[in-house]
Scaffold this motif. Structure first.
Motif, mmCIF file in Angstrom:
data_model
loop_
_atom_site.group_PDB
_atom_site.id
_atom_site.type_symbol
_atom_site.label_atom_id
_atom_site.label_comp_id
_atom_site.label_asym_id
_atom_site.label_seq_id
_atom_site.Cartn_x
_atom_site.Cartn_y
_atom_site.Cartn_z
ATOM 1 N N VAL A 1 40.700 80.981 68.977
ATOM 2 C CA VAL A 1 41.839 81.270 69.852
ATOM 3 C C VAL A 1 41.361 81.510 71.280
ATOM 4 O O VAL A 1 41.984 81.037 72.250
ATOM 5 C CB VAL A 1 42.640 82.469 69.326
ATOM 6 N N ALA A 2 40.245 82.218 71.438
ATOM 7 C CA ALA A 2 39.694 82.469 72.771
ATOM 8 C C ALA A 2 39.296 81.159 73.456
ATOM 9 O O ALA A 2 39.551 80.964 74.652
ATOM 10 C CB ALA A 2 38.498 83.400 72.671
ATOM 11 N N GLN A 3 38.700 80.250 72.695
ATOM 12 C CA GLN A 3 38.321 78.954 73.257
ATOM 13 C C GLN A 3 39.552 78.145 73.644
ATOM 14 O O GLN A 3 39.559 77.438 74.657
ATOM 15 C CB GLN A 3 37.484 78.178 72.238
ATOM 16 N N LEU A 4 40.610 78.257 72.840
ATOM 17 C CA LEU A 4 41.852 77.550 73.132
ATOM 18 C C LEU A 4 42.467 78.083 74.423
ATOM 19 O O LEU A 4 42.914 77.308 75.283
ATOM 20 C CB LEU A 4 42.819 77.718 71.960
ATOM 21 N N GLU A 5 42.474 79.400 74.573
ATOM 22 C CA GLU A 5 43.000 80.002 75.802
ATOM 23 C C GLU A 5 42.174 79.586 77.011
ATOM 24 O O GLU A 5 42.716 79.332 78.095
ATOM 25 C CB GLU A 5 43.026 81.527 75.668
ATOM 26 N N MET B 1 35.420 71.591 70.711
ATOM 27 C CA MET B 1 36.455 72.244 69.897
ATOM 28 C C MET B 1 37.423 71.188 69.354
ATOM 29 O O MET B 1 37.927 70.352 70.105
ATOM 30 C CB MET B 1 37.225 73.262 70.747
ATOM 31 N N ASP B 2 37.665 71.215 68.063
ATOM 32 C CA ASP B 2 38.613 70.316 67.413
ATOM 33 C C ASP B 2 40.028 70.769 67.773
ATOM 34 O O ASP B 2 40.474 71.854 67.383
ATOM 35 C CB ASP B 2 38.392 70.372 65.903
ATOM 36 N N ARG B 3 40.756 69.927 68.526
ATOM 37 C CA ARG B 3 42.065 70.342 69.038
ATOM 38 C C ARG B 3 43.053 70.607 67.893
ATOM 39 O O ARG B 3 43.801 71.588 67.914
ATOM 40 C CB ARG B 3 42.631 69.268 69.973
ATOM 41 N N TYR B 4 43.055 69.739 66.888
ATOM 42 C CA TYR B 4 43.980 69.927 65.762
ATOM 43 C C TYR B 4 43.678 71.223 65.035
ATOM 44 O O TYR B 4 44.579 72.011 64.732
ATOM 45 C CB TYR B 4 43.888 68.745 64.804
ATOM 46 N N GLN B 5 42.386 71.466 64.757
ATOM 47 C CA GLN B 5 42.012 72.680 64.043
ATOM 48 C C GLN B 5 42.344 73.921 64.848
ATOM 49 O O GLN B 5 42.780 74.946 64.306
ATOM 50 C CB GLN B 5 40.513 72.653 63.710
ATOM 51 N N ALA B 6 42.155 73.829 66.174
ATOM 52 C CA ALA B 6 42.471 74.972 67.032
ATOM 53 C C ALA B 6 43.969 75.262 67.007
ATOM 54 O O ALA B 6 44.396 76.420 66.913
ATOM 55 C CB ALA B 6 42.003 74.697 68.456
ATOM 56 N N MET B 7 44.785 74.196 67.077
ATOM 57 C CA MET B 7 46.235 74.396 67.012
ATOM 58 C C MET B 7 46.639 74.992 65.671
ATOM 59 O O MET B 7 47.458 75.911 65.605
ATOM 60 C CB MET B 7 46.958 73.071 67.241
ATOM 61 N N ALA B 8 46.070 74.453 64.587
ATOM 62 C CA ALA B 8 46.402 74.951 63.254
ATOM 63 C C ALA B 8 46.023 76.418 63.110
ATOM 64 O O ALA B 8 46.755 77.214 62.508
ATOM 65 C CB ALA B 8 45.704 74.116 62.188
ATOM 66 N N THR B 9 44.885 76.798 63.672
ATOM 67 C CA THR B 9 44.442 78.190 63.612
ATOM 68 C C THR B 9 45.391 79.089 64.386
ATOM 69 O O THR B 9 45.805 80.153 63.909
ATOM 70 C CB THR B 9 43.017 78.316 64.176
ATOM 71 N N PHE B 10 45.756 78.652 65.594
ATOM 72 C CA PHE B 10 46.665 79.463 66.409
ATOM 73 C C PHE B 10 48.028 79.619 65.728
ATOM 74 O O PHE B 10 48.594 80.718 65.703
ATOM 75 C CB PHE B 10 46.835 78.838 67.790
ATOM 76 N N VAL B 11 48.550 78.535 65.155
ATOM 77 C CA VAL B 11 49.832 78.595 64.452
ATOM 78 C C VAL B 11 49.764 79.590 63.307
ATOM 79 O O VAL B 11 50.680 80.400 63.102
ATOM 80 C CB VAL B 11 50.233 77.191 63.942
#
Length: 294
Positions: A37-41, A1-11
């Motif tokens: 978002v589920a992967q980020l959680e 998972m791309d951390r930056y993309q995941a943060m941008a998506t969540f924001v």
């Protein structure tokens, strides 16, 4: 998972309030947003969102993560802009808070110029006459009028404007033209509750304070404008608030040989957060608008 993309998506999910709205902004499918978002959680091992039928609400951990992720994304955007050079234009999202009447009269009509210059930038404008928590609302820049009450705020004065005693010709024809500040005690005053009811004037070094009364008090500038334009009385307001009417004669200044305290327009930035290039350039844009108007 791309951390930056995941943060941008969540924001984007938090700012839009739903997976589907975030997906439209990001130009991806809703399942992809939900999965990210589920992967980020899962990676953080914490619940970031409270999911209900009608909306998504950040948990306490989610709100904290959102605020920090937003700052990180801003920092990354700033780094990209610095690398690409100023000619690349602005991108992303800019959240602006502004007083309703001021923004309606002076900012929003000029926004097409700013958006045309930055085709990859989205602008959210929060219209509210009250002071809001810039950090909690995710605001990049707030346009505030008057005296700043928060000494910790990061602020830049954009321009100083005049205040006047204002009324319509129809009201003055009915009630008479005041010749001195003392005459205002015999007039129907429309009181703006965000300003003192004692009006202070100066002329040739002499100062006079007049306590005014009226049957109407209003808490927002739009109400003040409506009351004046309905020929209900005199008021004190910034010349900016009645700029169109002063230009066409619908509203006129009285007691023009007396001076009132001026009013400042400020660009205020959230304390403790990076002042973004987007916010700085928007402040410069607004300054250009107001100096041109003057």
């Amino acid at each position: 998972m791309d951390r930056y993309q995941a943060m941008a998506t969540f924001v984007r999910v938090v700012e839009t309030g739903s997976f589907s709205a975030a997906a439209r902004h990001l130009n991806v499918g809703q399942p992809a947003v939900s999965k990210t978002v589920a992967q980020l959680e899962s990676r953080l091992q914490v619940s970031l969102l409270i999911r209900s039928t009608h909306q998504l609400t950040p948990t306490e951990a989610g709100q904290s993560f959102y605020e920090r992720a937003r700052i990180a994304i801003q920092a990354a955007d700033e780094a990209e802009l610095a690398a690409k050079g100023a000619g690349a234009g602005l991108s992303g999202r800019l959240r602006v808070s502004a007083a309703t009447t001021f923004a309606r009269l002076h900012v929003i009509p000029r926004l097409p110029q700013f958006l045309a210059a930055h085709p990859h930038l989205d602008v959210d404008i929060l219209l509210d006459d009250r002071l809001i928590d810039l950090v909690a609302e995710g605001v990049d820049i707030s346009l505030r009028l008057g005296v700043l009450s928060d000494s910790a705020a990061v602020a830049r004065k954009i321009v100083t404007g005049g205040r006047s005693v204002l009324a319509t010709p129809a009201y003055l024809a009915r009630a008479g033209l005041p010749q001195s500040p003392a005459d205002l005690a015999n007039h129907e005053a429309i009181v703006y509750s965000q300003l003192p009811s004692a009006w202070s004037f100066t002329r040739n070094g002499a100062a006079v304070s007049v306590s005014v009364t009226g049957r109407l008090r209003v808490s927002a500038a739009e109400g003040l404008r409506a009351a004046v334009l309905a020929d209900m009385g005199v008021t004190i307001a910034s010349d900016w608030m009645f700029a169109p009417e002063l230009a066409n004669g619908t509203v006129v200044r009285v007691l023009k040989t007396w001076s009132l305290p001026s009013i400042d327009l400020w660009a205020v930035f959230p304390a403790g957060h990076m002042m973004t290039t987007k916010a700085r350039q928007f402040a410069t844009f607004v300054e250009g608008i107001m100096r041109s108007a003057d």
